[in-house]
Scaffold this motif. Structure first.
Motif, PDB file in Angstrom:
ATOM      1  N   LEU A  61      -1.874  -5.395  -7.855  1.00 48.57           N
ATOM      2  CA  LEU A  61      -2.524  -6.036  -6.721  1.00 48.57           C
ATOM      3  C   LEU A  61      -1.862  -5.516  -5.447  1.00 48.57           C
ATOM      4  CD1 LEU A  61      -1.824  -8.650  -9.033  1.00 48.57           C
ATOM      5  CD2 LEU A  61      -4.014  -9.080  -7.968  1.00 48.57           C
ATOM      6  N   VAL A  62      -2.627  -4.829  -4.632  1.00 49.34           N
ATOM      7  CA  VAL A  62      -2.083  -4.169  -3.446  1.00 49.34           C
ATOM      8  C   VAL A  62      -2.301  -5.077  -2.243  1.00 49.34           C
ATOM      9  CG1 VAL A  62      -2.131  -2.082  -2.044  1.00 49.34           C
ATOM     10  CG2 VAL A  62      -2.700  -1.955  -4.484  1.00 49.34           C
ATOM     11  N   THR A  63      -1.203  -5.574  -1.677  1.00 47.83           N
ATOM     12  CA  THR A  63      -1.306  -6.511  -0.550  1.00 47.83           C
ATOM     13  C   THR A  63      -0.228  -6.208   0.485  1.00 47.83           C
ATOM     14  OG1 THR A  63       0.265  -8.192  -1.319  1.00 47.83           O
ATOM     15  CG2 THR A  63      -1.972  -8.301  -2.220  1.00 47.83           C
ATOM     16  N   ASN A  64      -0.337  -6.904   1.598  1.00 51.75           N
ATOM     17  CA  ASN A  64       0.681  -6.792   2.640  1.00 51.75           C
ATOM     18  C   ASN A  64       1.795  -7.819   2.436  1.00 51.75           C
ATOM     19  OD1 ASN A  64      -0.511  -9.186   3.342  1.00 51.75           O
ATOM     20  ND2 ASN A  64      -1.265  -8.497   5.333  1.00 51.75           N
ATOM     21  N   GLY A  65       1.725  -8.558   1.345  1.00 52.74           N
ATOM     22  CA  GLY A  65       2.766  -9.536   1.045  1.00 52.74           C
ATOM     23  C   GLY A  65       2.518 -10.913   1.614  1.00 52.74           C
ATOM     24  N   HIS A  66       1.518 -11.068   2.463  1.00 45.89           N
ATOM     25  CA  HIS A  66       1.219 -12.377   3.050  1.00 45.89           C
ATOM     26  C   HIS A  66       0.235 -13.095   2.141  1.00 45.89           C
ATOM     27  CE1 HIS A  66       3.382 -11.401   6.696  1.00 45.89           C
ATOM     28  NE2 HIS A  66       2.778 -10.227   6.694  1.00 45.89           N
TER      29      HIS A  66
ATOM     30  N   PRO B  17       0.813  -1.223   0.000  1.00 45.08           N
ATOM     31  CA  PRO B  17       0.000   0.000   0.000  1.00 45.08           C
ATOM     32  C   PRO B  17       0.849   1.277   0.000  1.00 45.08           C
ATOM     33  CG  PRO B  17      -0.849  -1.562   1.611  1.00 45.08           C
ATOM     34  CD  PRO B  17       0.457  -2.116   1.101  1.00 45.08           C
ATOM     35  N   GLN B  18       2.007   1.238   0.645  1.00 44.74           N
ATOM     36  CA  GLN B  18       2.861   2.421   0.734  1.00 44.74           C
ATOM     37  C   GLN B  18       3.434   2.827  -0.633  1.00 44.74           C
ATOM     38  OE1 GLN B  18       3.112  -0.374   2.467  1.00 44.74           O
ATOM     39  NE2 GLN B  18       3.402   0.050   4.630  1.00 44.74           N
ATOM     40  N   ASN B  19       3.601   1.872  -1.536  1.00 43.64           N
ATOM     41  CA  ASN B  19       4.226   2.150  -2.825  1.00 43.64           C
ATOM     42  C   ASN B  19       3.235   2.268  -3.979  1.00 43.64           C
ATOM     43  OD1 ASN B  19       6.897   2.159  -1.822  1.00 43.64           O
ATOM     44  ND2 ASN B  19       6.826  -0.071  -1.721  1.00 43.64           N
ATOM     45  N   LEU B  20       1.963   2.083  -3.701  1.00 48.21           N
ATOM     46  CA  LEU B  20       0.953   2.086  -4.767  1.00 48.21           C
ATOM     47  C   LEU B  20       0.918   3.400  -5.527  1.00 48.21           C
ATOM     48  CD1 LEU B  20      -1.463   0.882  -6.297  1.00 48.21           C
ATOM     49  CD2 LEU B  20      -2.911   1.857  -4.517  1.00 48.21           C
ATOM     50  N   HIS B  21       0.769   4.512  -4.822  1.00 49.42           N
ATOM     51  CA  HIS B  21       0.602   5.804  -5.494  1.00 49.42           C
ATOM     52  C   HIS B  21       1.777   6.106  -6.417  1.00 49.42           C
ATOM     53  CE1 HIS B  21      -0.591   9.887  -6.339  1.00 49.42           C
ATOM     54  NE2 HIS B  21       0.633  10.283  -5.987  1.00 49.42           N
ATOM     55  N   LYS B  22       2.986   5.913  -5.935  1.00 54.29           N
ATOM     56  CA  LYS B  22       4.165   6.211  -6.741  1.00 54.29           C
ATOM     57  C   LYS B  22       4.214   5.324  -7.974  1.00 54.29           C
ATOM     58  CE  LYS B  22       9.134   6.976  -6.572  1.00 54.29           C
ATOM     59  NZ  LYS B  22       9.054   7.877  -7.681  1.00 54.29           N
ATOM     60  N   LEU B  23       3.968   4.036  -7.814  1.00 54.24           N
ATOM     61  CA  LEU B  23       4.002   3.123  -8.954  1.00 54.24           C
ATOM     62  C   LEU B  23       2.970   3.524 -10.010  1.00 54.24           C
ATOM     63  CD1 LEU B  23       4.915   0.321 -10.271  1.00 54.24           C
ATOM     64  CD2 LEU B  23       2.779  -0.485  -9.312  1.00 54.24           C
ATOM     65  N   VAL B  24       1.722   3.699  -9.595  1.00 55.71           N
ATOM     66  CA  VAL B  24       0.661   4.021 -10.549  1.00 55.71           C
ATOM     67  C   VAL B  24       0.919   5.375 -11.197  1.00 55.71           C
ATOM     68  CG1 VAL B  24      -1.801   4.524 -10.785  1.00 55.71           C
ATOM     69  CG2 VAL B  24      -1.053   2.545  -9.455  1.00 55.71           C
ATOM     70  N   HIS B  25       1.218   6.381 -10.396  1.00 56.00           N
ATOM     71  CA  HIS B  25       1.461   7.724 -10.931  1.00 56.00           C
ATOM     72  C   HIS B  25       2.601   7.719 -11.946  1.00 56.00           C
ATOM     73  CE1 HIS B  25       3.437  11.696 -10.915  1.00 56.00           C
ATOM     74  NE2 HIS B  25       2.185  12.142 -10.976  1.00 56.00           N
ATOM     75  N   ASP B  26       3.740   7.138 -11.547  1.00 55.72           N
ATOM     76  CA  ASP B  26       4.917   7.155 -12.415  1.00 55.72           C
ATOM     77  C   ASP B  26       4.709   6.322 -13.676  1.00 55.72           C
ATOM     78  OD1 ASP B  26       6.055   8.770 -10.520  1.00 55.72           O
ATOM     79  OD2 ASP B  26       7.534   7.294  -9.832  1.00 55.72           O
ATOM     80  N   PHE B  27       4.060   5.157 -13.543  1.00 62.66           N
ATOM     81  CA  PHE B  27       3.866   4.315 -14.722  1.00 62.66           C
ATOM     82  C   PHE B  27       2.887   4.957 -15.702  1.00 62.66           C
ATOM     83  CE2 PHE B  27       1.963   1.001 -17.294  1.00 62.66           C
ATOM     84  CZ  PHE B  27       3.099   0.453 -17.863  1.00 62.66           C
ATOM     85  N   VAL B  28       1.794   5.499 -15.194  1.00 62.72           N
ATOM     86  CA  VAL B  28       0.813   6.147 -16.073  1.00 62.72           C
ATOM     87  C   VAL B  28       1.452   7.337 -16.788  1.00 62.72           C
ATOM     88  CG1 VAL B  28      -1.337   7.486 -16.097  1.00 62.72           C
ATOM     89  CG2 VAL B  28      -1.230   5.320 -14.861  1.00 62.72           C
ATOM     90  N   LYS B  29       2.243   8.115 -16.073  1.00 64.25           N
ATOM     91  CA  LYS B  29       2.914   9.265 -16.675  1.00 64.25           C
ATOM     92  C   LYS B  29       3.907   8.812 -17.743  1.00 64.25           C
ATOM     93  CE  LYS B  29       5.630  13.346 -15.480  1.00 64.25           C
ATOM     94  NZ  LYS B  29       6.297  14.058 -14.389  1.00 64.25           N
TER      95      LYS B  29
END
Length: 146
Positions: free
Chosen positions: A79-84, A27-39
């Motif tokens: 897919l946004v998860t806690n890794g478990h 969840p902590q990295n979602l915004h950066k990944l989506v924003h940067d990839f879409v851009k």
């Protein structure tokens, strides 16, 4: 040594469907990944579901966040998860769309492909997770007839 010289670009028939990259992210990295990839890709977010059914990640009693992106690079499901995650979820990095999941799984079985997660229905798809000889794991899905 052989050298090959091509004077024309190869011509391939277009794919019937476009494979999707499956990316698991915290969840902590979602915004950066989506924003940067879409851009970067000039893509667009086609869906952002905050409470997607957990069956899609092997946790049927939970929900999770799922973001789908389309761009000139193809499709991406984030897919946004806690890794478990239970095995084999998180190990499949590609999803392949087929016209008929049952028929594809029959052909795959004959070819020695193991079904790791039996077919389930979610988000307008019938999906299964398979392992090919050699260890490659992928998600295969077909649209549910409406």
């Amino acid at each position: 040594m052989h050298l090959y010289w091509h004077t024309q670009a190869p011509r391939y028939t277009p794919l019937q469907t476009i494979p999707e990259n499956r990316v698991y992210v915290s969840p902590q990295n979602l915004h950066k990944l989506v924003h940067d990839f879409v851009k970067f890709s000039n893509g667009r977010v086609v869906s952002d579901v905050l409470d997607a059914p957990g069956i899609e990640i092997g946790r049927p009693n939970d929900t999770y966040r799922r973001v789908r992106i389309e761009s000139g690079f193809g499709k991406m499901t984030v897919l946004v998860t806690n890794g478990h995650l239970p095995y084999p979820f998180g190990r499949e990095t590609t999803g392949y769309e087929v016209l008929d999941l049952a028929a594809t799984l029959e052909k795959a079985n004959v070819a020695g492909v193991a079904v790791l997660v039996p077919p389930f229905t979610s988000d307008g798809r019938n999906a299964a997770i398979v392992q090919f000889p050699g260890g490659y794991i992928a998600e295969i899905h077909a649209s549910v007839a409406k």
